[in-house]
Design a protein around this motif. Structure first.
Motif, PDB file in Angstrom:
ATOM      1  N   PHE A 143      43.221  37.808  40.814  1.00 18.64           N
ATOM      2  CA  PHE A 143      43.582  36.392  40.788  1.00 18.64           C
ATOM      3  C   PHE A 143      42.811  35.624  39.719  1.00 18.64           C
ATOM      4  N   VAL A 144      43.485  34.638  39.130  1.00 16.36           N
ATOM      5  CA  VAL A 144      42.855  33.692  38.213  1.00 16.36           C
ATOM      6  C   VAL A 144      43.507  32.329  38.438  1.00 16.36           C
ATOM      7  N   VAL A 145      42.696  31.267  38.344  1.00 17.17           N
ATOM      8  CA  VAL A 145      43.197  29.898  38.435  1.00 17.17           C
ATOM      9  C   VAL A 145      42.900  29.217  37.099  1.00 17.17           C
ATOM     10  N   ARG A 146      43.911  28.647  36.463  1.00 15.83           N
ATOM     11  CA  ARG A 146      43.775  28.064  35.130  1.00 15.83           C
ATOM     12  C   ARG A 146      43.942  26.547  35.184  1.00 15.83           C
ATOM     13  N   PHE A 147      43.146  25.831  34.372  1.00 18.82           N
ATOM     14  CA  PHE A 147      43.168  24.376  34.299  1.00 18.82           C
ATOM     15  C   PHE A 147      43.318  23.937  32.841  1.00 18.82           C
ATOM     16  N   PRO A 148      43.748  22.696  32.580  1.00 18.31           N
ATOM     17  CA  PRO A 148      43.789  22.180  31.204  1.00 18.31           C
ATOM     18  C   PRO A 148      42.435  21.657  30.748  1.00 18.31           C
ATOM     19  N   PHE A 149      41.426  21.717  31.592  1.00 19.29           N
ATOM     20  CA  PHE A 149      40.067  21.279  31.291  1.00 19.29           C
ATOM     21  C   PHE A 149      39.101  22.358  31.764  1.00 19.29           C
ATOM     22  N   GLU A 150      37.840  22.216  31.440  1.00 22.02           N
ATOM     23  CA  GLU A 150      36.833  23.173  31.872  1.00 22.02           C
ATOM     24  C   GLU A 150      36.244  22.733  33.211  1.00 22.02           C
ATOM     25  N   PRO A 151      36.589  23.420  34.289  1.00 22.24           N
ATOM     26  CA  PRO A 151      36.073  23.013  35.605  1.00 22.24           C
ATOM     27  C   PRO A 151      34.606  23.361  35.762  1.00 22.24           C
ATOM     28  N   ARG A 152      33.883  22.483  36.458  1.00 18.14           N
ATOM     29  CA  ARG A 152      32.475  22.724  36.778  1.00 18.14           C
ATOM     30  C   ARG A 152      32.331  22.738  38.295  1.00 18.14           C
ATOM     31  N   ALA A 153      31.879  23.837  38.813  1.00 20.47           N
ATOM     32  CA  ALA A 153      31.706  23.969  40.266  1.00 20.47           C
ATOM     33  C   ALA A 153      30.390  23.326  40.682  1.00 20.47           C
ATOM     34  N   LEU A 154      30.432  22.400  41.642  1.00 26.93           N
ATOM     35  CA  LEU A 154      29.233  21.711  42.095  1.00 26.93           C
ATOM     36  C   LEU A 154      28.450  22.510  43.132  1.00 26.93           C
ATOM     37  N   ALA A 155      29.076  23.515  43.718  1.00 25.38           N
ATOM     38  CA  ALA A 155      28.401  24.369  44.704  1.00 25.38           C
ATOM     39  C   ALA A 155      28.519  25.823  44.266  1.00 25.38           C
ATOM     40  N   SER A 156      27.641  26.643  44.759  1.00 26.52           N
ATOM     41  CA  SER A 156      27.671  28.058  44.421  1.00 26.52           C
ATOM     42  C   SER A 156      28.896  28.727  45.050  1.00 26.52           C
ATOM     43  N   LEU A 157      29.540  29.591  44.272  1.00 26.40           N
ATOM     44  CA  LEU A 157      30.638  30.393  44.795  1.00 26.40           C
ATOM     45  C   LEU A 157      30.142  31.763  45.263  1.00 26.40           C
ATOM     46  N   ASN A 158      28.822  31.885  45.385  1.00 28.26           N
ATOM     47  CA  ASN A 158      28.159  33.035  46.019  1.00 28.26           C
ATOM     48  C   ASN A 158      28.531  34.376  45.391  1.00 28.26           C
ATOM     49  N   GLY A 159      28.726  34.363  44.072  1.00 30.02           N
ATOM     50  CA  GLY A 159      29.022  35.607  43.382  1.00 30.02           C
ATOM     51  C   GLY A 159      30.413  36.133  43.606  1.00 30.02           C
ATOM     52  N   ARG A 160      31.238  35.394  44.350  1.00 28.40           N
ATOM     53  CA  ARG A 160      32.606  35.843  44.637  1.00 28.40           C
ATOM     54  C   ARG A 160      33.593  35.388  43.573  1.00 28.40           C
ATOM     55  N   ALA A 161      33.227  34.330  42.846  1.00 31.79           N
ATOM     56  CA  ALA A 161      34.052  33.822  41.747  1.00 31.79           C
ATOM     57  C   ALA A 161      33.147  33.048  40.814  1.00 31.79           C
ATOM     58  N   GLU A 162      33.652  32.734  39.625  1.00 28.67           N
ATOM     59  CA  GLU A 162      32.888  31.929  38.688  1.00 28.67           C
ATOM     60  C   GLU A 162      33.840  31.223  37.732  1.00 28.67           C
ATOM     61  N   THR A 163      33.362  30.144  37.117  1.00 30.26           N
ATOM     62  CA  THR A 163      34.139  29.445  36.104  1.00 30.26           C
ATOM     63  C   THR A 163      33.866  30.091  34.751  1.00 30.26           C
ATOM     64  N   ARG A 164      34.946  30.263  33.985  1.00 31.32           N
ATOM     65  CA  ARG A 164      34.853  30.798  32.625  1.00 31.32           C
ATOM     66  C   ARG A 164      35.767  29.957  31.738  1.00 31.32           C
ATOM     67  N   GLY A 165      35.178  29.071  30.953  1.00 34.66           N
ATOM     68  CA  GLY A 165      36.001  28.191  30.133  1.00 34.66           C
ATOM     69  C   GLY A 165      36.904  27.342  31.001  1.00 34.66           C
ATOM     70  N   LYS A 166      38.206  27.478  30.836  1.00 33.07           N
ATOM     71  CA  LYS A 166      39.177  26.696  31.589  1.00 33.07           C
ATOM     72  C   LYS A 166      39.745  27.463  32.787  1.00 33.07           C
ATOM     73  N   GLU A 167      39.006  28.453  33.258  1.00 31.16           N
ATOM     74  CA  GLU A 167      39.503  29.284  34.356  1.00 31.16           C
ATOM     75  C   GLU A 167      38.471  29.444  35.468  1.00 31.16           C
ATOM     76  N   ILE A 168      38.983  29.704  36.659  1.00 30.79           N
ATOM     77  CA  ILE A 168      38.173  30.273  37.737  1.00 30.79           C
ATOM     78  C   ILE A 168      38.665  31.693  37.928  1.00 30.79           C
ATOM     79  N   VAL A 169      37.757  32.649  37.783  1.00 29.25           N
ATOM     80  CA  VAL A 169      38.119  34.048  37.989  1.00 29.25           C
ATOM     81  C   VAL A 169      37.420  34.536  39.255  1.00 29.25           C
ATOM     82  N   VAL A 170      38.130  35.334  40.015  1.00 30.28           N
ATOM     83  CA  VAL A 170      37.584  35.898  41.252  1.00 30.28           C
ATOM     84  C   VAL A 170      36.941  37.231  40.908  1.00 30.28           C
ATOM     85  N   LEU A 171      35.722  37.442  41.351  1.00 27.17           N
ATOM     86  CA  LEU A 171      34.933  38.612  40.961  1.00 27.17           C
ATOM     87  C   LEU A 171      34.980  39.746  41.975  1.00 27.17           C
TER      88      LEU A 171
END
Length: 345
Positions: free
Chosen positions: A227-255
């Motif tokens: 899975f990947v979630v794409r945005f037109p902007f660079e998202p910044r996560a305010l809380a930890s995703l606990n190593g399960r996902a991370e933001t990369r540029g304009k995407e959230i990728v699930v790890l």
């Protein structure tokens, strides 16, 4: 023999589950590309009778076939001939559980509670838009995930066409609040369009935020590195995703693949003040299922929540409606075939 007995019991359970679902009021809409079944609001026998989410527009199933249902190529997501997007993402169904509902559904919040909650005394009523008037018990604070006693479920009207369905909810005076809420689900080629109109027919102004909890289930695949979630902007996560996902540029990728009862959650920042940022895509690299969600209102708050069975960006918008006025907004889902590629590192 015990193994055979277990298989038989599972089969019986599935049959009973399907029979149970078929008992709830439903309707179907379709066009050449999309076929969708929806649950209908009903205070006595509806699939969902909780007090968190709007009762209208929950989709039991939605199939998208890019080749068309009438073109001689059967729908088969496993063979790449179409995809599915919504369904039962939770384990146990009870109409009164706050989130035992399928997407896409709206939740309306005023100061993170119900409309009129703060001014109502214990024993009086406040409003859950799309649900009705509910009773405020003796409690220290609003319980978002509780199911309150419904005093007046209002009046529901359903108008159905072959490729669209309209829900109208009318609620009379509840401590000065009253409204007519209209939601239309319309199929246009490869898209599902949700059109909303909320008219204030009460004496007090309606101040609320609303978001659409999509509960996406792309081909019923488990949430994981596909899975990947794409945005037109660079998202910044305010809380930890606990190593399960991370933001990369304009995407959230699930790890990593989420296991039962595992979730991830964070508020996201990075969006601007125009509606052009109300635009995100959810894709599955394994099956190629993709959906693009766009809205015609600026985002006021953006959350990201996922469990093993569902991936959910949640974009809030704000509404302020004076007595005698109305507000409208639209959300569009475009279904498409995404690239099938390798998982991220």
């Amino acid at each position: 023999m015990p193994g055979l007995l277990r298989i038989c019991l599972i089969a019986v359970g599935l049959v009973l589950s399907q029979a149970e679902v078929s008992e709830f009021p439903q309707a179907e809409i379709s066009n050449s590309q999309i076929r969708a079944k929806l649950y209908l609001p009903d205070a006595q026998s509806g699939y969902y009778r909780g007090t968190r989410f709007d009762w209208s527009g929950a989709i039991a199933s939605l199939e998208w076939n890019p080749f068309g249902f009438a073109q001689g190529r059967p729908f088969d997501s496993a063979q790449g001939r179409g995809h599915t997007y919504f369904g039962q993402w939770f384990e146990r169904h009870d109409p009164k559980i706050h989130d035992a509902i399928t997407g896409p559904v709206n939740e309306f919040l005023t100061n993170d509670s119900g409309l009129g909650y703060d001014e109502a005394q214990a024993g009086q009523t406040f409003v859950r838009i799309g649900v009705g008037a509910v009773r405020k018990p003796e409690e220290a604070a609003y319980r978002r995930f509780a199911t309150y006693d419904i005093v007046d479920s209002g009046k529901w009207t359903v108008n159905k066409g072959s490729d669209r369905i309209e829900f109208v909810h009318e609620l009379g005076d509840t401590n000065g609040y009253a409204y007519v809420y209209r939601k239309t689900l319309r199929l246009i080629k490869d898209t599902l369009v949700l059109e909303h109109v909320l008219r204030n027919v009460g004496k007090k102004k309606i101040t609320t935020s609303v978001y659409n909890h999509d509960f996406f289930m792309l081909d019923s695949q488990p949430t994981g590195p596909d899975f990947v979630v794409r945005f037109p902007f660079e998202p910044r996560a305010l809380a930890s995703l606990n190593g399960r996902a991370e933001t990369r540029g304009k995407e959230i990728v699930v790890l990593q693949e989420l296991q039962p009862r595992q979730t991830m959650f964070s508020e996201l920042q990075g969006f601007g003040t125009s509606a052009k940022d109300h635009d995100f895509r959810v894709e599955n690299r394994k099956t190629g299922a993709g959906v693009r969600q766009t809205g015609d209102r600026p985002i006021s708050k953006l959350l990201f929540w996922s469990a093993r069975t569902t991936v959910c960006p949640e974009a809030y918008i704000d509404l302020l409606i004076e007595p005698g006025q109305e507000s409208s907004w639209k959300i569009t889902y475009e279904f498409y075939q995404a690239s099938q590629s390798a998982k991220p590192d």
